[in-house]
Design an enzyme around this catalytic site. Structure first.
Site, PDB file in Angstrom:
ATOM      1  N   ASP A  15      12.109  12.714  10.518  1.00 19.51           N
ATOM      2  CA  ASP A  15      11.528  12.847   9.175  1.00 19.51           C
ATOM      3  C   ASP A  15      10.095  13.365   9.242  1.00 19.51           C
ATOM      4  O   ASP A  15       9.189  12.814   8.619  1.00 19.51           O
ATOM      5  CB  ASP A  15      11.572  11.502   8.444  1.00 19.51           C
ATOM      6  CG  ASP A  15      11.430  11.658   6.928  1.00 19.51           C
ATOM      7  OD1 ASP A  15      11.720  12.763   6.409  1.00 19.51           O
ATOM      8  OD2 ASP A  15      11.052  10.683   6.257  1.00 19.51           O
TER       9      ASP A  15
ATOM     10  N   VAL B 114       5.498  -0.536   2.623  1.00 19.74           N
ATOM     11  CA  VAL B 114       4.432  -0.722   3.607  1.00 19.74           C
ATOM     12  C   VAL B 114       3.384  -1.666   3.028  1.00 19.74           C
ATOM     13  O   VAL B 114       2.938  -1.498   1.894  1.00 19.74           O
ATOM     14  CB  VAL B 114       3.787   0.625   3.992  1.00 19.74           C
ATOM     15  CG1 VAL B 114       2.696   0.400   5.047  1.00 19.74           C
ATOM     16  CG2 VAL B 114       4.830   1.601   4.515  1.00 19.74           C
TER      17      VAL B 114
ATOM     18  N   ILE C 143       0.816  -1.223   0.000  1.00 17.61           N
ATOM     19  CA  ILE C 143       0.000   0.000   0.000  1.00 17.61           C
ATOM     20  C   ILE C 143       0.843   1.263   0.000  1.00 17.61           C
ATOM     21  O   ILE C 143       0.308   2.366  -0.067  1.00 17.61           O
ATOM     22  CB  ILE C 143      -0.951   0.019   1.219  1.00 17.61           C
ATOM     23  CG1 ILE C 143      -0.175  -0.077   2.534  1.00 17.61           C
ATOM     24  CG2 ILE C 143      -1.982  -1.088   1.105  1.00 17.61           C
ATOM     25  CD1 ILE C 143      -1.053   0.052   3.778  1.00 17.61           C
TER      26      ILE C 143
ATOM     27  N   LYS D 214       5.595  -2.379   7.943  1.00 13.89           N
ATOM     28  CA  LYS D 214       6.634  -1.708   7.167  1.00 13.89           C
ATOM     29  C   LYS D 214       7.863  -2.602   7.099  1.00 13.89           C
ATOM     30  O   LYS D 214       8.439  -2.967   8.133  1.00 13.89           O
ATOM     31  CB  LYS D 214       7.005  -0.359   7.765  1.00 13.89           C
ATOM     32  CG  LYS D 214       8.073   0.348   6.948  1.00 13.89           C
ATOM     33  CD  LYS D 214       8.189   1.818   7.263  1.00 13.89           C
ATOM     34  CE  LYS D 214       9.147   2.498   6.284  1.00 13.89           C
ATOM     35  NZ  LYS D 214       9.227   3.948   6.488  1.00 13.89           N
TER      36      LYS D 214
ATOM     37  N   GLY E 146       8.507   3.950   0.095  1.00 17.95           N
ATOM     38  CA  GLY E 146       9.295   5.157   0.310  1.00 17.95           C
ATOM     39  C   GLY E 146      10.771   4.841   0.332  1.00 17.95           C
ATOM     40  O   GLY E 146      11.194   3.712   0.054  1.00 17.95           O
ATOM     41  N   GLY E 147      11.558   5.871   0.675  1.00 14.13           N
ATOM     42  CA  GLY E 147      12.999   5.722   0.635  1.00 14.13           C
ATOM     43  C   GLY E 147      13.536   4.718   1.639  1.00 14.13           C
ATOM     44  O   GLY E 147      14.631   4.199   1.462  1.00 14.13           O
ATOM     45  N   MET E 148      12.788   4.460   2.715  1.00 16.65           N
ATOM     46  CA  MET E 148      13.274   3.552   3.751  1.00 16.65           C
ATOM     47  C   MET E 148      12.571   2.202   3.755  1.00 16.65           C
ATOM     48  O   MET E 148      12.865   1.364   4.590  1.00 16.65           O
ATOM     49  CB  MET E 148      13.126   4.209   5.124  1.00 16.65           C
ATOM     50  CG  MET E 148      14.036   5.397   5.343  1.00 16.65           C
ATOM     51  SD  MET E 148      15.787   4.967   5.293  1.00 16.65           S
ATOM     52  CE  MET E 148      15.900   3.929   6.747  1.00 16.65           C
ATOM     53  N   GLY E 149      11.637   1.962   2.832  1.00  8.23           N
ATOM     54  CA  GLY E 149      11.016   0.653   2.825  1.00  8.23           C
ATOM     55  C   GLY E 149       9.680   0.604   2.129  1.00  8.23           C
ATOM     56  O   GLY E 149       9.251   1.549   1.469  1.00  8.23           O
TER      57      GLY E 149
END
Length: 508
Positions: A145, A32, A24, A47, A27-30
């Site tokens: 963030d 979801v 769904i 996540k 992003g830059g870190m993973g």
């Protein structure tokens, strides 16, 4: 076995209980996932941590270890405006954070679809997010963030701050030393760029940039390239055009470059709490009224702008009156010069129960000299100049012809004591109060030619000396030289320049 059971068994299962249903978000870190907790029987968000490409393996290990630890810490946070973390799973050399599933658009989505939010909504949004950050900071957790994309906006007006998965404990220096900057460049505080210092103050700066985005409909420092964005954060002063008063003071106070001069969470919350009952004071510049709002934060997801839903857009009916907004309201407030520069007015108000009269046209106040916002100031009455009133000095050589475009004009200079007394420094607050009253008197007199169609867009700023700039040597305070002088400076509140003098008869 039913088809549903077979489908569930074919999906990935974590820790024997979380079934990943569908992706769904990313992003830059993973990534979801929407997932089902089969033990409790509820939907959750999972996540999956995926550090950015190019991160060295050693650094990746530090990041994953810290995320695991801090996600567990975030799970202990209890605040209605923080997305709840339920569980953290390490499995198959990967880290997964199980959290509350919030099915709502992000603040970035709301603004992109519907445009800038009315001041009343941004005030309430700010109050909720400040409380969330105070909860996190009290637990020793820095978010790192804060941005519109990490704030979920529910149909009933509540906001949820998410993505504490990259949060950092305030006492964990390891990523600082490895050099990885975690966070979104557009909302990264200046000290994080120059020193990679993620602190509670840098979270508050990011909140200021986020509230700016909400009320203006755009990010304050967004530029075409990352390098240009970082340069803007370090060097540019954003201008607010859609709000004024306490809300503008909070936003610009949170965006002060120097962390130690920045508004604290308590100061910002005091301002917003005091004005929450009177949001018209922070409405669009040049007006004071109420905005028609049918939903506190907008329509449900998938129904932006639908008939009967949403909120009043720019141009909606606003009830006007001619009274200007009070410049300062709240407890232990530091009121920023919202649309003009980086100065502040310190503690003109003691508390919400101790509100003192503030001149109606006062836009802010700064001090010059060591410890002030300006290194020096020595322009004469009737002289004009350009630039923000922060981080520099102004001398006669800084003046530009008033017939040319300029940012401000000095319309009065004054020394508060008899010329030959050599009086002791009375204090910044006392000087500011004295000068503000005098400037208001001149601003509203026939010595200032205020165009009828522009009067609501003009204000004045008070400039006073710091204690280090003050002299008690009476021989140096003869005549109107540049010793111990306070200044009245006229400017626009919308960030636009002025062409031509506003003074009918400048005098010292």
């Amino acid at each position: 076995m039913t088809d549903q059971d077979a489908s569930t068994r074919s999906r990935r299962r974590l820790a024997g209980r979380y079934v990943l249903m569908e992706e769904i978000g990313r992003g830059g870190m993973g990534v979801v996932w929407r997932a089902e907790d089969t033990v409790i029987g509820r939907n959750v968000a999972v996540k999956e941590l995926r550090p950015p490409e190019g991160v060295p393996q050693q650094e990746r290990g530090v990041l994953e270890e810290r995320v695991l630890r801090e996600a567990r810490s975030a799970g202990r946070l209890n605040d209605p405006s923080i997305v709840t973390v339920f569980d953290v799973v390490s499995e198959n050399a990967a880290t997964y954070i199980v959290m509350e599933l919030v099915e709502a658009p992000t603040l970035a989505d709301v603004v992109q679809v519907n445009g800038p939010l009315p001041a009343a909504q941004v005030i309430e949004l700010g109050r909720r997010l400040l409380h969330a950050l105070q909860t996190a900071h009290a637990a020793g957790i820095v978010h790192r963030d804060v941005k519109p994309g990490n704030i979920m906006v529910l149909p009933d007006g509540r906001a949820k701050l998410t993505d504490f998965g990259i949060a950092q404990a305030a006492d964990d220096p390891r990523l600082t030393t490895t050099g990885l900057l975690v966070g979104s460049a557009t909302y990264m505080a200046p000290e994080r760029i120059s020193e990679n210092a993620a602190t509670a103050a840098s979270d508050l700066w990011a909140l200021g940039a986020t509230l700016f985005h909400a009320v203006e409909g755009r990010a304050p420092f967004d530029r075409p390239t990352t390098a240009a964005t970082l340069h803007a954060i370090l060097n540019d002063v954003p201008y607010l055009t859609r709000c004024q008063g306490p809300l503008a003071s909070v936003i610009m106070g949170l965006l002060i470059t120097r962390p130690h001069a920045r508004l604290t969470a308590e100061q910002a919350a005091g301002l917003l709490d005091a004005t929450a009952a009177r949001p018209e004071l922070s409405g669009p510049l040049g007006t004071a009224g109420t905005q028609q709002v049918t939903s506190p934060m907008g329509p449900p997801p998938g129904h932006y702008g639908a008939a009967g839903g949403g909120y009043a857009m720019p141009g909606a009916r606003i009830e006007k009156n001619r009274r200007r907004w009070p410049a300062v309201v709240g407890a232990l407030v530091v009121v920023m010069l919202a649309s003009f520069g980086g100065g502040y007015l310190t503690r003109l108000v003691g508390s919400a129960d101790d509100v003192q009269d503030v001149p109606a046209h006062l836009g802010g106040a700064v001090a010059y000299g060591s410890g002030g916002e300006l290194t020096g100031f020595s322009l004469g009455a009737g002289e004009c100049a350009s630039g923000a009133l922060s981080g520099r000095g102004f001398t006669r050589e800084s003046a530009v012809p008033c017939e040319e475009d300029h940012d401000f004009e000095v319309f009065r200079r004054n020394r508060p004591f008899d010329l030959d007394t050599g009086a002791a420094y009375p204090g910044r607050e006392e000087l500011t109060r004295y000068a503000a009253g005098l400037c208001e008197l001149y601003f509203t007199s026939d010595r200032i030619d205020l165009p009828a169609d522009e009067s609501d867009n003009l204000a004045f700023t008070v400039i006073v000396p710091t204690e280090s700039e003050w002299t008690t040597d009476s021989e140096n305070t003869t005549g109107l030289n540049d010793e111990n002088l306070s200044y009245c400076v006229l400017h626009r509140t919308d960030g636009a320049t002025i062409t031509g003098s506003m003074l009918s008869s400048p005098e010292d």
